[in-house]
Design an enzyme around this catalytic site. Structure first.
Site, PDB file in Angstrom:
ATOM      1  N   ASP A 103       0.896  -1.489   0.257  1.00  0.00           N
ATOM      2  CA  ASP A 103      -0.005  -0.032  -0.186  1.00  0.00           C
ATOM      3  C   ASP A 103       0.675   1.348   0.259  1.00  0.00           C
ATOM      4  O   ASP A 103       2.129   0.987   0.673  1.00  0.00           O
ATOM      5  CB  ASP A 103      -1.013  -0.310   1.656  1.00  0.00           C
ATOM      6  CG  ASP A 103      -2.261   1.511   1.195  1.00  0.00           C
ATOM      7  OD1 ASP A 103      -2.706   1.618   0.334  1.00  0.00           O
ATOM      8  OD2 ASP A 103      -2.340   1.508   2.998  1.00  0.00           O
ATOM      9  N   SER A 104       0.380   2.713   0.111  1.00  0.00           N
ATOM     10  CA  SER A 104       1.393   3.952   0.024  1.00  0.00           C
ATOM     11  C   SER A 104       1.958   4.162   1.303  1.00  0.00           C
ATOM     12  O   SER A 104       2.425   4.446   1.469  1.00  0.00           O
ATOM     13  CB  SER A 104       0.099   4.459  -0.452  1.00  0.00           C
ATOM     14  OG  SER A 104      -0.739   5.198   0.948  1.00  0.00           O
ATOM     15  N   CYS A 126      -4.390  -1.550  -1.834  1.00  0.00           N
ATOM     16  CA  CYS A 126      -4.645   0.074  -2.098  1.00  0.00           C
ATOM     17  C   CYS A 126      -5.663   0.123  -3.026  1.00  0.00           C
ATOM     18  O   CYS A 126      -5.462  -0.468  -3.730  1.00  0.00           O
ATOM     19  CB  CYS A 126      -3.589   0.332  -2.510  1.00  0.00           C
ATOM     20  SG  CYS A 126      -3.307   1.773  -2.677  1.00  0.00           S
ATOM     21  N   GLU A 129      -3.336  10.854   4.560  1.00  0.00           N
ATOM     22  CA  GLU A 129      -2.297  11.315   5.079  1.00  0.00           C
ATOM     23  C   GLU A 129      -2.889  11.172   6.279  1.00  0.00           C
ATOM     24  O   GLU A 129      -1.531  11.088   7.392  1.00  0.00           O
ATOM     25  CB  GLU A 129      -2.157  12.203   4.222  1.00  0.00           C
ATOM     26  CG  GLU A 129      -0.669  12.693   4.441  1.00  0.00           C
ATOM     27  CD  GLU A 129       0.130  14.255   3.337  1.00  0.00           C
ATOM     28  OE1 GLU A 129      -1.155  14.806   2.720  1.00  0.00           O
ATOM     29  OE2 GLU A 129       0.741  14.431   3.752  1.00  0.00           O
ATOM     30  N   CYS A 161     -10.958   3.202  -0.304  1.00  0.00           N
ATOM     31  CA  CYS A 161     -10.077   3.379   0.300  1.00  0.00           C
ATOM     32  C   CYS A 161      -8.984   2.929   1.696  1.00  0.00           C
ATOM     33  O   CYS A 161      -9.845   2.227   2.773  1.00  0.00           O
ATOM     34  CB  CYS A 161      -9.679   4.744   1.115  1.00  0.00           C
ATOM     35  SG  CYS A 161      -7.915   5.528   1.696  1.00  0.00           S
ATOM     36  N   HIS A 215      -7.053   2.967   4.181  1.00  0.00           N
ATOM     37  CA  HIS A 215      -6.404   3.761   5.715  1.00  0.00           C
ATOM     38  C   HIS A 215      -8.174   4.040   6.051  1.00  0.00           C
ATOM     39  O   HIS A 215      -7.759   4.726   7.936  1.00  0.00           O
ATOM     40  CB  HIS A 215      -6.380   5.015   4.347  1.00  0.00           C
ATOM     41  CG  HIS A 215      -4.862   5.242   4.610  1.00  0.00           C
ATOM     42  ND1 HIS A 215      -4.212   4.866   3.783  1.00  0.00           N
ATOM     43  CD2 HIS A 215      -3.378   5.208   5.723  1.00  0.00           C
ATOM     44  CE1 HIS A 215      -3.400   4.701   3.441  1.00  0.00           C
ATOM     45  NE2 HIS A 215      -2.484   5.140   5.140  1.00  0.00           N
TER      46      HIS A 215
HETATM   47  N1  DGL Z   1      -5.122   3.688   1.068  1.00  0.00           N
HETATM   48  C1  DGL Z   1      -5.114   4.120  -0.284  1.00  0.00           C
HETATM   49  C2  DGL Z   1      -6.426   3.163  -0.988  1.00  0.00           C
HETATM   50  O1  DGL Z   1      -6.473   2.275  -1.163  1.00  0.00           O
HETATM   51  C3  DGL Z   1      -4.003   5.049  -1.178  1.00  0.00           C
HETATM   52  C4  DGL Z   1      -4.410   6.551   0.560  1.00  0.00           C
HETATM   53  C5  DGL Z   1      -3.027   6.872  -0.407  1.00  0.00           C
HETATM   54  O2  DGL Z   1      -1.857   7.094  -0.259  1.00  0.00           O
HETATM   55  O3  DGL Z   1      -3.689   8.496  -0.833  1.00  0.00           O
HETATM   56  O4  DGL Z   1      -6.746   3.864  -1.846  1.00  0.00           O
END
Ligand code: DGL
Length: 259
Positions: A9-10, A72, A147, A182, A184
């Site tokens: 993931d990011s 992600c 973030e 997402c 996160h």
């Molecule tokens: N966790 C990521 C997603 O599922 C992206 C978060 C990001 O880096 O903007 O889209």
């Protein structure tokens, strides 16, 4: 020798997917790559995310992973097809759970919270066109949220105010199903639920992805490991270790990996 399942993931959003994977497949070994140096992906150009995702996929395959989980939504939207064409192992990617949400709604309104890049992608447009039918799909971009969750914490005032801003429009249009598009966002599930009327269903993809990985590896007779977890990051391992401990609730060993 047992091969690991690669997950990336990011940043640490994909830990919500990793938790579901470890829960369903406790005997497997995992290597999790957090591309923290480049967090967030969600506001970056598609070409950048694609190139980065391919680099990470190659690096994990060179390390001998037997399958790759793109944990992600933003990387999937930008690069899933390219990653599949690029690596010789099964690739399991995830996308916002619009399809199940459409079958669950009673008001005929579904809300989707995701990054700007995910919602602006052709892949997402196609997903809504294919599965939306007569249901109104209200797509709410959430710039800055992933973030802020990772760098400031899920309970930070900044996250609270972003949630006020992004969740209110979904409540206003009468969405009775809200998709966490997402990885996160499950970290702030309670904060999202608190801003929606009672009875709204919140859907995420962790469990569905874990089932898919299990199916795929079972059919290819690829299951088996020692239950180990190896965490690597392109960012600062000390910081990532601290953030991971806060989100994951347990200490994780994190190594630096320059890709
Ligand atoms: N966790 C990521 C997603 O599922 C992206 C978060 C990001 O880096 O903007 O889209």
């Amino acid at each position: 020798m047992h091969q690991s399942i690669g997950v990336f993931d990011s940043g640490l959003g994909g830990l919500t997917v990793l938790a579901a994977l470890r829960n369903r497949l406790p005997g497997e070994d995992f290597i999790y790559f957090a591309d923290t140096h480049y967090l967030p992906y969600g506001d970056r150009p598609e070409s950048f995310i694609r190139a980065r995702s391919l680099q990470i996929a190659s690096a994990l395959v060179e390390r001998g992973v037997k399958a790759l989980v793109v944990a992600c939504n933003t990387a999937t939207a930008a690069a899933a097809e390219q990653i599949r064409a690029h690596v010789p192992v099964p690739v399991i990617a995830l996308e916002p759970a619009v399809k199940p949400a459409v079958t669950l709604t009673r008001t005929g309104v579904v809300g989707v919270l995701a990054t700007t890049r995910t919602l602006g992608s052709q892949r997402y447009q196609r997903l809504v066109e294919t599965h939306g039918g007569a249901v109104k799909v209200m797509s709410q971009p959430c710039p800055g949220l992933a973030e802020a969750i990772e760098t400031l914490g899920p309970d930070s005032p900044r996250v609270e105010s972003l949630l006020d801003e992004y969740v209110a429009p979904l409540a206003q249009v009468g969405a009775d199903v809200v998709v966490l598009g997402c990885t996160h966002y499950p970290w702030v599930r309670a904060g999202i639920a608190a801003r929606l009327p009672e009875g709204v269903t919140i859907v995420d993809t962790g469990e569905a992805v874990a089932k898919q990985v299990e199916r795929r590896l079972t059919s290819e007779s690829h299951l088996g490991g020692l239950g180990r977890l190896h965490m690597v990051t392109s960012g600062n391992p000390t910081q990532v270790r601290e953030t991971a401990a806060r989100l994951w609730g347990a200490a994780l060993h994190v190594e630096s990996w320059s890709i």
